[in-house]
Motif scaffolding. Structure first.
Motif, PDB file in Angstrom:
ATOM      1  N   LYS A 158      20.980 -85.224 -29.042  1.00 38.68           N
ATOM      2  CA  LYS A 158      20.471 -86.105 -28.052  1.00 38.68           C
ATOM      3  C   LYS A 158      20.947 -87.515 -28.367  1.00 38.68           C
ATOM      4  N   ILE A 159      20.776 -88.365 -27.161  1.00 36.25           N
ATOM      5  CA  ILE A 159      20.884 -89.586 -27.274  1.00 36.25           C
ATOM      6  C   ILE A 159      19.915 -90.237 -28.392  1.00 36.25           C
ATOM      7  N   PRO A 160      18.862 -90.194 -28.350  1.00 38.84           N
ATOM      8  CA  PRO A 160      17.990 -90.918 -29.463  1.00 38.84           C
ATOM      9  C   PRO A 160      18.502 -90.633 -30.862  1.00 38.84           C
ATOM     10  N   GLU A 161      19.034 -89.182 -30.774  1.00 40.89           N
ATOM     11  CA  GLU A 161      19.273 -88.541 -32.336  1.00 40.89           C
ATOM     12  C   GLU A 161      20.493 -89.482 -32.812  1.00 40.89           C
ATOM     13  N   TRP A 162      21.632 -89.432 -31.804  1.00 45.56           N
ATOM     14  CA  TRP A 162      22.893 -90.429 -32.015  1.00 45.56           C
ATOM     15  C   TRP A 162      22.416 -91.766 -32.408  1.00 45.56           C
ATOM     16  N   ARG A 163      21.446 -92.364 -31.870  1.00 47.06           N
ATOM     17  CA  ARG A 163      21.207 -93.729 -32.068  1.00 47.06           C
ATOM     18  C   ARG A 163      20.613 -93.862 -33.293  1.00 47.06           C
ATOM     19  N   LEU A 164      19.654 -93.023 -33.667  1.00 50.36           N
ATOM     20  CA  LEU A 164      19.138 -93.086 -35.107  1.00 50.36           C
ATOM     21  C   LEU A 164      20.223 -92.899 -36.144  1.00 50.36           C
ATOM     22  N   ILE A 165      21.159 -91.812 -35.921  1.00 51.71           N
ATOM     23  CA  ILE A 165      22.174 -91.998 -36.943  1.00 51.71           C
ATOM     24  C   ILE A 165      22.985 -93.157 -37.095  1.00 51.71           C
ATOM     25  N   PHE A 166      23.323 -93.715 -35.801  1.00 56.56           N
ATOM     26  CA  PHE A 166      23.900 -94.984 -35.865  1.00 56.56           C
ATOM     27  C   PHE A 166      23.401 -96.063 -36.652  1.00 56.56           C
ATOM     28  N   THR A 197       9.553 -90.741 -29.225  1.00 60.54           N
ATOM     29  CA  THR A 197      10.845 -90.254 -29.149  1.00 60.54           C
ATOM     30  C   THR A 197      11.557 -90.469 -30.491  1.00 60.54           C
ATOM     31  N   ILE A 198      11.204 -91.469 -31.120  1.00 64.14           N
ATOM     32  CA  ILE A 198      12.110 -91.843 -32.545  1.00 64.14           C
ATOM     33  C   ILE A 198      11.408 -90.567 -33.231  1.00 64.14           C
ATOM     34  N   SER A 199      10.001 -90.288 -33.343  1.00 65.40           N
ATOM     35  CA  SER A 199       9.701 -89.383 -34.211  1.00 65.40           C
ATOM     36  C   SER A 199      10.111 -87.987 -33.812  1.00 65.40           C
ATOM     37  N   ALA A 224      14.195 -83.523 -35.576  1.00 62.95           N
ATOM     38  CA  ALA A 224      15.302 -83.001 -35.038  1.00 62.95           C
ATOM     39  C   ALA A 224      16.434 -83.246 -36.277  1.00 62.95           C
ATOM     40  N   LEU A 225      16.811 -84.462 -36.583  1.00 61.61           N
ATOM     41  CA  LEU A 225      17.549 -84.766 -37.491  1.00 61.61           C
ATOM     42  C   LEU A 225      17.278 -84.156 -39.114  1.00 61.61           C
ATOM     43  N   ALA A 226      16.144 -84.477 -39.303  1.00 64.39           N
ATOM     44  CA  ALA A 226      15.625 -83.796 -40.563  1.00 64.39           C
ATOM     45  C   ALA A 226      15.673 -82.090 -40.903  1.00 64.39           C
ATOM     46  N   LYS A 227      15.447 -81.762 -39.542  1.00 62.30           N
ATOM     47  CA  LYS A 227      15.446 -80.149 -39.584  1.00 62.30           C
ATOM     48  C   LYS A 227      16.969 -79.736 -39.794  1.00 62.30           C
ATOM     49  N   ARG A 228      18.089 -80.706 -39.296  1.00 66.00           N
ATOM     50  CA  ARG A 228      19.412 -80.295 -39.398  1.00 66.00           C
ATOM     51  C   ARG A 228      20.015 -80.895 -40.945  1.00 66.00           C
ATOM     52  N   ARG A 229      19.169 -81.308 -41.428  1.00 64.62           N
ATOM     53  CA  ARG A 229      19.441 -82.071 -42.999  1.00 64.62           C
ATOM     54  C   ARG A 229      20.492 -83.218 -42.718  1.00 64.62           C
TER      55      ARG A 229
END
Length: 153
Positions: A38-46, A69-71, A76-81
């Motif tokens: 999702k958009i918030p997830e890719w933003r955090l990755i970047f 939203t950040i949390s 979600a990102l932590a769950k996917r490692r």
């Protein structure tokens, strides 16, 4: 434009919101289908890739998204490692979010696609116009933040 008339299609905040929605829809569809992001997830990755280990509080400021939203994106990102959490050295109530090796690999896959979407969206602009456009976007953002904080620039 008269003072008693405000044509919506000429109103900058409206134009900016509509443009942002169109860009977000294009990118979110692609990132969701191709990478499950999702958009918030890719933003955090970047952001984590660019800034390194960062607290959720710092991510709220950097990403322009709210705490919830950040949390959720971080969970979600932590769950996917794709990210991991490490204790904060000065604040026991906080922790740093860190991009994992798997997160780095995903970034390496997503970044070229992101660059291509940007290229497509800016194809009708000259290189100088792209530079100016990005400067103007930053100026609008800074002005909005100053107004939100009660200061003028």
């Amino acid at each position: 434009m008269s003072q008693d008339s405000l044509p919506l299609d000429d109103y900058m905040p409206y134009r900016l919101a509509v443009a942002s929605s169109a860009v977000s829809a294009l990118i979110s569809t692609a990132y969701e289908s191709l990478y499950g992001l999702k958009i918030p997830e890719w933003r955090l990755i970047f952001i984590l890739r660019e800034d390194g280990p960062t607290t959720q509080q710092a991510l709220v400021k950097r990403a322009g998204m709210d705490k919830v939203t950040i949390s959720r994106a971080a969970q979600a990102l932590a769950k996917r490692r794709l990210i991991t959490r490490a204790p904060h050295e000065h604040d026991g109530r906080s922790h740093h979010l860190i991009l994992t090796a798997e997160g780095e690999r995903l970034y390496a896959d997503v970044a070229p696609a992101a660059a291509e979407y940007e290229r497509i969206m800016l194809a009708g602009f000259s290189p100088d116009e792209v530079v100016q456009f990005k400067k103007w976007l930053r100026r609008v953002e800074e002005a909005a933040l100053k107004a939100q904080n009660g200061t003028e620039g």
